[in-house]
Scaffold this motif. Structure first.
Motif, PDB file in Angstrom:
ATOM      1  N   ASN A 370     -48.928  -8.876  -4.358  1.00 29.02           N
ATOM      2  CA  ASN A 370     -48.774  -9.602  -4.884  1.00 29.02           C
ATOM      3  C   ASN A 370     -49.303 -10.112  -6.883  1.00 29.02           C
ATOM      4  N   GLU A 371     -49.273  -8.977  -7.092  1.00 25.66           N
ATOM      5  CA  GLU A 371     -49.295  -9.020  -8.412  1.00 25.66           C
ATOM      6  C   GLU A 371     -48.185  -9.098  -8.841  1.00 25.66           C
ATOM      7  N   VAL A 372     -48.083  -9.709  -9.898  1.00 26.23           N
ATOM      8  CA  VAL A 372     -47.068  -9.707 -10.797  1.00 26.23           C
ATOM      9  C   VAL A 372     -47.278  -8.290 -11.550  1.00 26.23           C
ATOM     10  N   ARG A 373     -45.528  -7.647 -11.369  1.00 20.40           N
ATOM     11  CA  ARG A 373     -45.036  -6.453 -11.605  1.00 20.40           C
ATOM     12  C   ARG A 373     -43.961  -6.534 -12.853  1.00 20.40           C
ATOM     13  N   GLN A 374     -43.932  -5.787 -13.955  1.00 18.11           N
ATOM     14  CA  GLN A 374     -42.784  -6.083 -14.197  1.00 18.11           C
ATOM     15  C   GLN A 374     -42.066  -4.146 -14.039  1.00 18.11           C
ATOM     16  N   MET A 375     -40.789  -4.480 -13.828  1.00 13.67           N
ATOM     17  CA  MET A 375     -39.845  -3.448 -13.929  1.00 13.67           C
ATOM     18  C   MET A 375     -39.447  -3.392 -14.954  1.00 13.67           C
ATOM     19  N   GLY A 376     -38.981  -2.002 -15.773  1.00  6.79           N
ATOM     20  CA  GLY A 376     -38.269  -1.739 -17.395  1.00  6.79           C
ATOM     21  C   GLY A 376     -37.078  -1.962 -17.931  1.00  6.79           C
ATOM     22  N   GLY A 377     -36.068  -2.627 -16.284  1.00 10.74           N
ATOM     23  CA  GLY A 377     -34.283  -2.993 -16.879  1.00 10.74           C
ATOM     24  C   GLY A 377     -34.018  -4.322 -16.713  1.00 10.74           C
ATOM     25  N   SER A 378     -33.487  -4.588 -17.123  1.00 11.84           N
ATOM     26  CA  SER A 378     -32.947  -6.143 -16.521  1.00 11.84           C
ATOM     27  C   SER A 378     -31.572  -6.066 -15.915  1.00 11.84           C
ATOM     28  N   THR A 379     -31.532  -7.131 -15.254  1.00 12.72           N
ATOM     29  CA  THR A 379     -30.595  -7.309 -14.016  1.00 12.72           C
ATOM     30  C   THR A 379     -30.072  -9.349 -14.465  1.00 12.72           C
ATOM     31  N   ASP A 380     -28.363  -9.270 -14.268  1.00 11.27           N
ATOM     32  CA  ASP A 380     -28.018 -10.857 -14.226  1.00 11.27           C
ATOM     33  C   ASP A 380     -28.719 -11.481 -13.249  1.00 11.27           C
ATOM     34  N   VAL A 381     -29.223 -11.024 -12.081  1.00 10.01           N
ATOM     35  CA  VAL A 381     -29.230 -11.810 -10.867  1.00 10.01           C
ATOM     36  C   VAL A 381     -30.693 -12.454 -11.511  1.00 10.01           C
ATOM     37  N   GLY A 382     -31.152 -12.299 -12.715  1.00 12.85           N
ATOM     38  CA  GLY A 382     -32.499 -13.416 -13.033  1.00 12.85           C
ATOM     39  C   GLY A 382     -31.582 -14.543 -13.291  1.00 12.85           C
ATOM     40  N   ASP A 383     -30.121 -14.857 -14.049  1.00 15.91           N
ATOM     41  CA  ASP A 383     -29.917 -15.833 -14.045  1.00 15.91           C
ATOM     42  C   ASP A 383     -29.828 -17.005 -12.486  1.00 15.91           C
ATOM     43  N   VAL A 384     -29.950 -16.594 -11.953  1.00 14.08           N
ATOM     44  CA  VAL A 384     -29.355 -16.981 -10.550  1.00 14.08           C
ATOM     45  C   VAL A 384     -30.690 -18.080  -9.726  1.00 14.08           C
ATOM     46  N   SER A 385     -31.590 -16.539 -10.163  1.00 12.36           N
ATOM     47  CA  SER A 385     -33.336 -16.499  -9.441  1.00 12.36           C
ATOM     48  C   SER A 385     -33.464 -17.855 -10.707  1.00 12.36           C
ATOM     49  N   TRP A 386     -33.539 -18.538 -11.636  1.00 15.41           N
ATOM     50  CA  TRP A 386     -33.518 -19.706 -12.516  1.00 15.41           C
ATOM     51  C   TRP A 386     -33.267 -20.847 -11.528  1.00 15.41           C
ATOM     52  N   VAL A 387     -32.204 -20.925 -10.935  1.00 21.70           N
ATOM     53  CA  VAL A 387     -31.485 -21.890 -10.415  1.00 21.70           C
ATOM     54  C   VAL A 387     -31.669 -21.837  -8.824  1.00 21.70           C
ATOM     55  N   VAL A 388     -31.253 -20.799  -8.409  1.00 22.23           N
ATOM     56  CA  VAL A 388     -31.585 -21.040  -6.702  1.00 22.23           C
ATOM     57  C   VAL A 388     -33.007 -20.316  -6.403  1.00 22.23           C
ATOM     58  N   PRO A 389     -33.776 -20.446  -5.147  1.00 21.84           N
ATOM     59  CA  PRO A 389     -34.297 -19.563  -4.794  1.00 21.84           C
ATOM     60  C   PRO A 389     -33.659 -18.107  -4.131  1.00 21.84           C
ATOM     61  N   THR A 390     -34.317 -16.917  -5.249  1.00 26.16           N
ATOM     62  CA  THR A 390     -33.421 -15.839  -4.281  1.00 26.16           C
ATOM     63  C   THR A 390     -34.489 -14.219  -4.506  1.00 26.16           C
ATOM     64  N   VAL A 391     -34.330 -13.716  -3.112  1.00 22.95           N
ATOM     65  CA  VAL A 391     -34.799 -13.052  -2.960  1.00 22.95           C
ATOM     66  C   VAL A 391     -33.719 -11.479  -2.562  1.00 22.95           C
ATOM     67  N   GLN A 392     -35.044 -10.237  -3.006  1.00 27.37           N
ATOM     68  CA  GLN A 392     -33.641  -9.404  -3.591  1.00 27.37           C
ATOM     69  C   GLN A 392     -34.672  -7.499  -2.613  1.00 27.37           C
ATOM     70  N   ALA A 393     -33.451  -7.344  -1.929  1.00 27.79           N
ATOM     71  CA  ALA A 393     -34.214  -6.222  -1.308  1.00 27.79           C
ATOM     72  C   ALA A 393     -34.305  -4.681  -1.668  1.00 27.79           C
ATOM     73  N   TYR A 394     -34.869  -3.711  -1.158  1.00 28.68           N
ATOM     74  CA  TYR A 394     -34.283  -2.293  -1.810  1.00 28.68           C
ATOM     75  C   TYR A 394     -34.004  -1.566  -0.480  1.00 28.68           C
ATOM     76  N   GLY A 395     -33.113  -0.884  -0.330  1.00 28.20           N
ATOM     77  CA  GLY A 395     -31.924  -0.529   0.243  1.00 28.20           C
ATOM     78  C   GLY A 395     -32.866   1.230   0.180  1.00 28.20           C
ATOM     79  N   PRO A 396     -33.003   2.144   1.629  1.00 28.28           N
ATOM     80  CA  PRO A 396     -32.855   3.215   1.293  1.00 28.28           C
ATOM     81  C   PRO A 396     -31.833   3.833   1.273  1.00 28.28           C
ATOM     82  N   THR A 397     -30.843   4.427   0.256  1.00 30.69           N
ATOM     83  CA  THR A 397     -29.881   5.380  -0.004  1.00 30.69           C
ATOM     84  C   THR A 397     -29.875   6.641  -0.372  1.00 30.69           C
ATOM     85  N   LEU A 398     -31.270   7.152  -1.507  1.00 34.61           N
ATOM     86  CA  LEU A 398     -31.140   7.751  -1.932  1.00 34.61           C
ATOM     87  C   LEU A 398     -32.374   9.101  -1.902  1.00 34.61           C
ATOM     88  N   ALA A 399     -32.237  10.218  -1.924  1.00 31.74           N
ATOM     89  CA  ALA A 399     -33.434  11.327  -1.900  1.00 31.74           C
ATOM     90  C   ALA A 399     -34.538  10.089  -2.979  1.00 31.74           C
TER      91      ALA A 399
END
Length: 477
Positions: A370-399
């Motif tokens: 529940n604590e706020v954590r900061q990832m080092g990157g950026s994404t334009d999904v951020g702009d969507v999340s300001w105007v619409v409730p947004t959720v993202q999954a992590y998908g296991p596709t990599l070693a």
């Protein structure tokens, strides 16, 4: 969360159609195109949208490679965000564990976006077919979003009003693990600084020259000093686009540098941009050159949403990780053999978990926090999340240990293990969308959470009014 009785029908669609969407992911992998140049990838997604019976809108926000597919009538609007852009210089042969470019210096899907858009469209298709079979009111939209890697297409789409009537937005990203993205991202802005001076013979009449290249170099030095006096979680990067020529005996009359400025939140970003501009103005003053700055793209920081994250977390926990077989694990281990111990440790550290050296592929779901954590990157999904409730999954596709934007990601992009992770994530996204369709209470809670996090702060696009999608400018590498 109680599991919907309708999930089996939705999952049946995914199982029945998964091979077609694996084919889509492979097709996009085979035609990698960078920021705003994704003509073949967009065409492939358009063909799939048409084949699956979506109503299609093209040229969204004036972007030739952006499109929307919609199905259903009335009711809430559930959006699935897809991406399909590649990265420059990451061409790589598939299904091998050694560096072998298909074409030297060509593009490659080093962030897994060939999988990203395909899974999002599969999830949207599953929900669309369920709506059609039940006659339930509701609309599903697939947003084909180009240029996530530095082009901010979603920010232009938000500014154009493409998300104004959306109730919930769902996305995902290829990863080392399975789970829910609970971290915020950095807001950022891409700015080109162009300096113009006066050419002259560098030896016979150097006093007559005014070097634009000197101005760029002085700007870079000045920004390096600025790093000492900005917030520690801000970031600034640059790349020289034009050094003014290859003749050292000519004073360069033209030079151009591209900067990326990042900050945890939009207000801090706007402030830091102005400071960087002042450094550029100072460099021009010192060299008696002129300076022009142009903002190409900008993205907002990501606003997470607790009600949606918790629902998606429960869904992941109920489904579990994909059933990776021994061949998947062997290939993942062969990729891990190309990584350093620091690479592997970094993947675990990013999730604040203890390292399990013997685990090549995940067999658990990332725990909720529940604590706020900061990832080092950026994404334009951020702009969507300001105007619409947004959720993202992590998908296991990599070693586990694979770092994004590397040849190892591309090498795994067509593998069975990546496809299994993609299909599993499509199910999670579809189930999350179904939960939002069936529960007005969830939608209301998601909107309440968004408003609480914004604290009355209105969305302000990081892209200046009048700026157009930099379709031409972003092709400069």
């Amino acid at each position: 969360m109680s599991t919907s009785n309708n999930l089996p029908e939705v999952f049946d669609v995914i199982e029945n159609k998964k091979e077609a969407f694996i084919g889509l992911a492979n097709r996009v992998w085979e035609t990698p195109e960078t920021c705003y140049m994704e003509t073949q990838s967009a065409a492939a997604h358009r063909e799939m949208l048409e084949e699956q019976g979506f109503r299609i809108t093209e040229n969204v926000a004036g972007i030739p490679t952006a499109l929307i597919g919609e199905a259903g009538e009335g009711g809430p609007v559930i959006a699935f965000l897809g991406e399909y852009d590649a990265l420059a210089g990451l061409s790589q042969k598939a299904d091998v564990s050694h560096f072998e470019p298909l074409v030297p210096n060509a593009n490659g899907h080093g962030c897994g976006h060939n999988l990203l858009g395909s899974a999002s469209l599969l999830a949207a298709t599953a929900l669309k077919d369920w709506l059609a079979s039940t006659g339930m009111p509701g609309r599903v939209r697939y947003y084909g979003c180009p240029a996530e890697e530095g082009g901010a297409a979603k920010a232009f789409m938000v500014r154009a009003g493409a998300f104004e009537d959306v109730d919930i937005a769902i996305c995902w990203h290829p990863s080392n693990f399975a789970g829910v993205q609970r971290e915020t991202s950095l807001a950022n802005c891409r700015i080109d600084f162009t300096f113009r001076g006066r050419a002259s013979h560098a030896s016979a009449s150097p006093e007559l020259g005014r070097s634009a290249l000197d101005a760029v170099e002085l700007m870079n030095v000045g920004v390096n000093y600025l790093r000492e006096h900005m917030q520690q979680d801000c970031r600034i990067h640059y790349a020289l686009l034009d050094a003014g020529g290859i003749s050292p005996n000519v004073v360069q009359a033209y030079a151009k540098v591209r900067y990326v400025v990042r900050a945890p939140e939009l207000p801090g970003l706007f402030s830091l941009i102005e400071r960087v501009k002042k450094v550029a103005e100072g460099a021009a003053l010192m060299t008696e050159t002129t300076m022009e700055s142009t903002i190409l793209a900008g993205v907002s920081n990501l606003v997470v949403n607790t009600p949606l994250m918790d629902v998606m977390q429960d869904i992941w926990q109920s489904l579990g990780t994909p059933e990776f077989d021994e061949k998947d694990k062997a290939f993942a281990q062969s990729i891990r053999n190309t990584l350093s111990a620091e690479d592997i440790a970094a993947s675990w550290a990013q999730e604040r978990l203890d390292v399990k050296d013997d685990l090549a592929l995940p067999d658990f779901i990332l725990p909720a926090h529940n604590e706020v954590r900061q990832m080092g990157g950026s994404t334009d999904v951020g702009d969507v999340s300001w105007v619409v409730p947004t959720v993202q999954a992590y998908g296991p596709t990599l070693a586990i240990g694979t770092q994004l934007h590397t040849w190892q990601v591309v090498a795994q992009g067509k593998s069975p293990l990546a496809h299994k992770g993609m299909i599993a994530t499509a199910k999670v996204m579809a189930a999350t969308g179904l939960a939002a369709l069936e529960s007005p209470q969830l939608r209301e809670a998601a909107w309440a959470d968004l408003k609480k996090r914004l604290k009355g702060q209105p969305y302000r696009s990081p892209i200046p009014e009048g700026a157009e999608p930099p379709v031409a400018a972003m092709t400069i590498k």
